[in-house]
Design an enzyme around this catalytic site. Sequence first.
Site, PDB file in Angstrom:
ATOM      1  N   ARG A 140      31.749  37.626  36.936  1.00 48.71           N
ATOM      2  CA  ARG A 140      33.067  37.957  36.386  1.00 48.71           C
ATOM      3  C   ARG A 140      33.525  39.284  36.991  1.00 48.71           C
ATOM      4  O   ARG A 140      33.070  40.352  36.593  1.00 48.71           O
ATOM      5  CB  ARG A 140      32.965  38.079  34.861  1.00 48.71           C
ATOM      6  CG  ARG A 140      34.328  38.105  34.186  1.00 48.71           C
ATOM      7  CD  ARG A 140      34.236  38.669  32.776  1.00 48.71           C
ATOM      8  NE  ARG A 140      34.033  40.096  32.845  1.00 48.71           N
ATOM      9  CZ  ARG A 140      33.389  40.815  31.913  1.00 48.71           C
ATOM     10  NH1 ARG A 140      32.873  40.229  30.869  1.00 48.71           N
ATOM     11  NH2 ARG A 140      33.257  42.125  32.048  1.00 48.71           N
ATOM     12  N   HIS A 144      36.613  41.094  30.683  1.00 46.37           N
ATOM     13  CA  HIS A 144      36.559  39.871  29.873  1.00 46.37           C
ATOM     14  C   HIS A 144      37.971  39.451  29.456  1.00 46.37           C
ATOM     15  O   HIS A 144      38.295  38.272  29.398  1.00 46.37           O
ATOM     16  CB  HIS A 144      35.702  40.134  28.628  1.00 46.37           C
ATOM     17  CG  HIS A 144      35.716  39.032  27.630  1.00 46.37           C
ATOM     18  ND1 HIS A 144      34.951  37.901  27.775  1.00 46.37           N
ATOM     19  CD2 HIS A 144      36.423  38.870  26.478  1.00 46.37           C
ATOM     20  CE1 HIS A 144      35.181  37.089  26.743  1.00 46.37           C
ATOM     21  NE2 HIS A 144      36.062  37.654  25.957  1.00 46.37           N
ATOM     22  N   TYR A 153      30.963  50.034  30.909  1.00 50.96           N
ATOM     23  CA  TYR A 153      29.575  49.558  30.749  1.00 50.96           C
ATOM     24  C   TYR A 153      28.899  49.077  32.036  1.00 50.96           C
ATOM     25  O   TYR A 153      27.753  48.651  32.003  1.00 50.96           O
ATOM     26  CB  TYR A 153      29.498  48.453  29.677  1.00 50.96           C
ATOM     27  CG  TYR A 153      30.455  47.292  29.901  1.00 50.96           C
ATOM     28  CD1 TYR A 153      30.147  46.261  30.781  1.00 50.96           C
ATOM     29  CD2 TYR A 153      31.658  47.230  29.212  1.00 50.96           C
ATOM     30  CE1 TYR A 153      31.015  45.206  30.978  1.00 50.96           C
ATOM     31  CE2 TYR A 153      32.540  46.179  29.401  1.00 50.96           C
ATOM     32  CZ  TYR A 153      32.218  45.173  30.289  1.00 50.96           C
ATOM     33  OH  TYR A 153      33.079  44.136  30.479  1.00 50.96           O
TER      34      TYR A 153
HETATM   35  C1  LIG Z   1      30.450  33.183  16.895  1.00 54.30           C
HETATM   36  C2  LIG Z   1      31.236  34.203  17.685  1.00 54.30           C
HETATM   37  N1  LIG Z   1      30.727  35.446  17.859  1.00 54.30           N
HETATM   38  C3  LIG Z   1      31.420  36.364  18.556  1.00 54.30           C
HETATM   39  C4  LIG Z   1      32.651  36.062  19.098  1.00 54.30           C
HETATM   40  C5  LIG Z   1      33.450  37.126  19.888  1.00 54.30           C
HETATM   41  N2  LIG Z   1      33.388  36.847  21.319  1.00 54.30           N
HETATM   42  C6  LIG Z   1      34.399  36.217  21.957  1.00 54.30           C
HETATM   43  S1  LIG Z   1      34.086  35.970  23.587  1.00 54.30           S
HETATM   44  C7  LIG Z   1      32.568  36.738  23.475  1.00 54.30           C
HETATM   45  C8  LIG Z   1      31.673  36.834  24.679  1.00 54.30           C
HETATM   46  C9  LIG Z   1      31.350  35.511  25.257  1.00 54.30           C
HETATM   47  O1  LIG Z   1      30.537  35.666  26.399  1.00 54.30           O
HETATM   48  P1  LIG Z   1      30.005  34.404  27.212  1.00 54.30           P
HETATM   49  O2  LIG Z   1      29.501  33.357  26.285  1.00 54.30           O
HETATM   50  O3  LIG Z   1      29.036  34.888  28.234  1.00 54.30           O
HETATM   51  O4  LIG Z   1      31.314  33.806  27.868  1.00 54.30           O
HETATM   52  P2  LIG Z   1      32.364  34.454  28.893  1.00 54.30           P
HETATM   53  O5  LIG Z   1      33.488  34.934  28.064  1.00 54.30           O
HETATM   54  O6  LIG Z   1      31.662  35.524  29.676  1.00 54.30           O
HETATM   55  O7  LIG Z   1      32.757  33.315  29.768  1.00 54.30           O
HETATM   56  C10 LIG Z   1      32.339  37.190  22.156  1.00 54.30           C
HETATM   57  C11 LIG Z   1      31.115  37.904  21.718  1.00 54.30           C
HETATM   58  C12 LIG Z   1      33.159  34.755  18.882  1.00 54.30           C
HETATM   59  N3  LIG Z   1      34.332  34.343  19.383  1.00 54.30           N
HETATM   60  N4  LIG Z   1      32.420  33.839  18.186  1.00 54.30           N
END
Ligand SMILES: Cc1ncc(C[n+]2csc(CCOP(=O)(O)OP(=O)(O)O)c2C)c(N)n1
Length: 254
Positions: A140, A144, A153
Amino acid sequence: MYSCRDYNFFTISGNLATQYPQAVGWAMASAIKGDSRIATAWVGEGSSAEGDFHAAMTFAAVYNAPVVMNVVNNQWAISSFSGFAGAERSTFANRAVGYGIAGIRVDGNDALAVYAATRWAANRARANGGPTLIEHFTYRAEGHSTSDDPGAYRSAHEREEWPLGDPIMRLKRHLIALGEWSVEQHTAMDAELVDLVKAATKEAEKNGILGHGLHHPFHTMFEDVYKELPWHLEEQAEQAIRERQIKWPEWKPE
Ligand SMILES: Cc1ncc(C[n+]2csc(CCOP(=O)(O)OP(=O)(O)O)c2C)c(N)n1
């Protein structure tokens, strides 16, 4: 979260990884009904640490569900490095093995590799060969979201050090080298897509944009989950209306 029945696009939920058991359930239902359709879903590598990921894997294996599960390993879950989800111990594709599911890891920035792996897995699911987990290894480069500042970070140079390049540039160079594409065609396609995205944004903005008030009838916020609105949601809706009217006496629910 959007969905589109006409295109078999089942909405995801905001709760990370919930789409995995939903996709497996959808695939099981399709198989039970004798339907030929298969299901596919995506999670980030961070979300693979959620319990729902494992529940989905178990059900997919036990019921041999016709499903293709994708882990997009872009190495960052907002500010959490993929190591927090176990990346330094094993690949995400490897997790499939413990469940008796086929696991493949592809260079997620190689469009043709992604296509080949996906086609293989989809054909396998269609032939009742079982579920597949595909890990798409990628990176990425940006934050985000627009509210995220990766400078807080990770090293500012990390982005330039990523060796696997931009997937679109790679495919473009590959196709030009094969004589299947040209710089002129690419420039024309870019311009066409910019117009398409602009038009789509305009269309979407007709549904309302942040800061410009509600564009949907207020009550729709509580609808479309249950067939009949349960009493506690009806109460919540009434309470929300009262509170809004205290704040904005002019406001009336549509
Ligand atoms: C159950 C839950 N916990 C926390 C969140 C907040 N949140 C949204 S996106 C994210 C990170 C997701 O990272 P990843 O699974 O690696 O996917 P990426 O966005 O990097 O594609 C978080 C912690 C959420 N939406 N749902």
